[in-house]
Design a protein around this motif. Structure first.
Motif, PDB file in Angstrom:
ATOM      1  N   HIS A 119       0.805  -1.223   0.000  1.00  0.00           N
ATOM      2  CA  HIS A 119       0.000   0.000   0.000  1.00  0.00           C
ATOM      3  C   HIS A 119       0.848   1.288   0.000  1.00  0.00           C
ATOM      4  CE1 HIS A 119      -3.610   2.354   0.857  1.00  0.00           C
ATOM      5  NE2 HIS A 119      -2.909   3.013   1.759  1.00  0.00           N
ATOM      6  N   HIS A 123       1.109   4.834  -2.431  1.00  0.00           N
ATOM      7  CA  HIS A 123       1.110   6.270  -2.093  1.00  0.00           C
ATOM      8  C   HIS A 123       2.305   6.971  -2.744  1.00  0.00           C
ATOM      9  CE1 HIS A 123      -2.304   6.890   0.465  1.00  0.00           C
ATOM     10  NE2 HIS A 123      -1.991   5.890   1.256  1.00  0.00           N
ATOM     11  N   SER A 143      -0.178   9.376   6.799  1.00  0.00           N
ATOM     12  CA  SER A 143      -1.623   9.172   6.728  1.00  0.00           C
ATOM     13  C   SER A 143      -2.107   8.765   8.102  1.00  0.00           C
ATOM     14  CB  SER A 143      -1.932   8.074   5.710  1.00  0.00           C
ATOM     15  OG  SER A 143      -1.521   6.835   6.238  1.00  0.00           O
ATOM     16  N   ASP A 308      -6.525   7.355  -0.117  1.00  0.00           N
ATOM     17  CA  ASP A 308      -6.441   6.028  -0.734  1.00  0.00           C
ATOM     18  C   ASP A 308      -7.205   5.976  -2.054  1.00  0.00           C
ATOM     19  OD1 ASP A 308      -4.953   5.306   1.384  1.00  0.00           O
ATOM     20  OD2 ASP A 308      -6.469   4.015   2.320  1.00  0.00           O
TER      21      ASP A 308
HETATM   22 ZN   LIG Z   1      -3.234   4.878   2.604  1.00  0.00          ZN
END
Ligand SMILES: [Zn+2]
Lengths: 342, 229
Positions: A119, A123, A143, A308
């Protein structure tokens, strides 16, 4: 790492690690053909935060809808796709499993390769929609779940050189927002409120030991909460705007200074900022100013690519695909996943 | 009609591929969970073992619940995705109805159940009529202590089918009207799911097909209780 040059690489990305069901089609890792997101913010607001079981249930409800929207808008046929990229982790396990199993079903149904994506790398690669990356670079990912400084010497290579020892920056934002009586999600609300105030309260900055690139926000969080309680006990009216501005100034100063130290240490050609907190206006301006002073080019994605989304997963998945990263149908989601393995 | 049947609602994972006349392939395990790792490979393997390809499947039948939330989501997500992207029919069948099929020859009521912790079970009541299993009482989440007195009043034998007899068998065997399933009848089979799934009406909206959890998420239940105050 060697990357094969092809005419065109088309990747469908899928992301369900938290409270956003997202799918996107990306061309060559740089052009967004479609970017569909179903946000659950309204659903979780009444709980004051993301409830994993509720999030997982909504992902099941949205997953095919969002994939259909992404495919339709992209005007790409299944047979044109090169691969399906999916967030394997880190994140909420029940939520991740919906994306991972959905992606596996699609990969099987259409005979497409499956590319697992971390993930955080997503980003980072959201920045590639703004400008081509140049190495070495330093990426600050901030985040609700992460505060990480990542050093990249080339595409698809990630070295974490700083991370939070307690709360993520976004988590601190949410908790302070709650203390000030602001509704979830707290980050944008604090940002807005802070504009009406001044950073006149001297909250602590956690620099940690000399030369450390790690972060800590729990001390700051306690200091703000104590300040609020003391003021209330003395019967003073709270100046919430000043508190928000002062808190934000403290977070921002630490994030910016540590990022610059990291950038100078690796002789970075670029600084990237990504993740939900990079939408914060003070973090953005201070980072811009600092980077300009040092003469290091800075990239921050547009707001909707900071939170996201699946375009970023497809973008990172494009690099994974080109360097040969593959998963078979036994791919599982992982709540904790090391970025170095990608 | 080629049917792909998927049951990952509990510890048992079962996948089958059938036609009207034949079970072409079936795989059932009752040992490890990890359905997230094992289900999709099992589906690919069964379709291949049946000599078919994904596109040859006409209908996907999935055990929709009740059961373990995670297991239900894995099965439902894969079933939805396949049905949507391959443009095939999707059918949801109660996981308890699937389990009850193993009692088709039984003269009396059939009470399949799954342990739901803290004295609760997911259960329902079925009986065999003209060789087919029909529902007599809806699937529900209930305390076993509340459920047994209801069954006692039925004045007919009840066949308990469950993979959780380790936990409940002792109590149930003290009930005069109770008969307990044996090792084969306690395990739900995807071929049975395929057989009944072939006859049911497909769902009209694949996109919003959801598992039958039969229980709200805890946070949701608490929130609702607070509103009612
Ligand atoms: Zn995220």
């Amino acid at each position: 790492m060697k990357i094969n040059v092809r005419q065109k690489t088309l990747i469908l990305g899928i992301e369900t690690s938290c409270d956003e069901t997202a799918a996107a089609v990306v061309e060559n890792g740089t052009v967004i053909r479609s970017n569909a997101v179903a946000s659950q913010i309204d659903i979780h607001r009444r709980f004051g935060g993301v409830v994993p079981e509720v999030a997982s249930r909504h992902h099941v409800d949205q997953i095919t809808v969002i994939c259909e929207e992404a495919m339709d808008k992209s005007e790409v046929a299944w047979s044109d796709l090169d691969a399906i990229a999916v967030t394997q982790g880190p994140g909420l396990i029940g939520a991740l499993l919906v994306g991972v199993n959905g992606a596996k079903a699609l990969a099987y149904a259409h005979g497409l390769p499956l590319v697992p994506v971390h993930h955080i790398t997503g980003h980072i690669y959201a920045n590639r929609f703004v400008r081509e990356l140049e190495f070495p670079l330093i990426a600050l990912v901030v985040s609700g779940g992460h505060t990480e400084l990542v050093h990249m010497s080339q595409h698809g290579s990630y070295e974490v050189i700083g991370t939070t020892r307690d709360d993520a920056a976004g988590e601190a934002f949410d908790k302070i927002a709650r203390t000030l009586g602001l509704p979830y999600p707290g980050g944008p609300k604090i940002d807005r409120l802070a504009k009406k105030g001044k950073p006149v309260i001297d909250f602590p900055r956690a620099w940690l030991e000399e030369g450390s690139l790690d972060f800590s926000f729990s001390g700051l969080k306690s200091a703000v909460i104590n300040y609020v309680h003391n003021e209330q006990q003395r019967g003073h009216d709270l100046n919430a705007a000043d508190i928000a501005a002062s808190f934000q100034a403290s977070v921002s100063e630490v994030l910016v200074k540590k990022t610059l130290i990291a950038a100078e240490r690796v002789h970075a050609k670029q600084i990237l900022v990504a993740g939900g907190v990079s939408a914060n206006s003070v973090v953005r301006t201070e980072m811009e100013q600092a980077a300009r002073t040092r003469g290091i080019p800075l990239i921050i994605p547009p707001l909707k690519l900071c939170t996201d989304n699946a375009a970023m997963i497809a973008a990172s998945g494009t690099i994974g695909f080109l360097k040969g990263t593959r998963a078979d149908l036994s791919l599982n989601g992982k709540a904790n996943l090391a970025i170095e393995d990608f | 009609m080629n049917v792909l049947a998927i049951d990952s609602s509990n510890l048992v994972m079962s996948v089958a591929v059938t036609t009207e006349r034949k079970v072409l392939a079936e795989l059932t395990t009752n040992s490890r969970k990890n359905h997230s790792e094992r289900l999709m490979p099992a589906i690919a393997q069964m379709i291949e073992a049946a000599g078919l390809e994904a596109a040859d499947i006409d209908r996907i039948a999935v055990a929709e619940g009740p059961g373990s939330y995670t297991g239900l989501r894995i099965g439902a997500t894969i079933a939805k995705m396949l049905a949507w992207t391959l443009k095939k029919d999707l059918v949801g069948v109660s996981s308890l109805e699937v389990a009850a099929q193993n009692g088709r020859g039984f003269a009396g009521y059939i009470a399949p159940f799954f342990d739901a912790r803290r004295g609760q079970v997911f259960t329902g009541l079925y009986e065999a009529k003209d060789g087919e299993i029909v529902s007599v009482a809806p699937d529900q989440l209930v305390m076993m202590d509340d459920w047994l007195p209801e069954l006692r009043n039925l004045a007919e034998p009840v066949l308990f089918l469950s993979n959780d007899l380790d936990k409940w068998g002792e109590l149930l065997s003290t009930q005069a009207y109770a008969e307990l399933g044996d090792i084969t009848r306690n395990v739900p089979r995807a071929a049975e799911l395929a057989r009944i799934g072939a006859k049911k009406e497909p769902v009209s909206d694949i996109h919003h097909f959801l598992p039958a959890y039969l229980r709200l998420a805890e946070a949701e239940a608490k929130w609702l209780a607070k509103q009612g105050r």
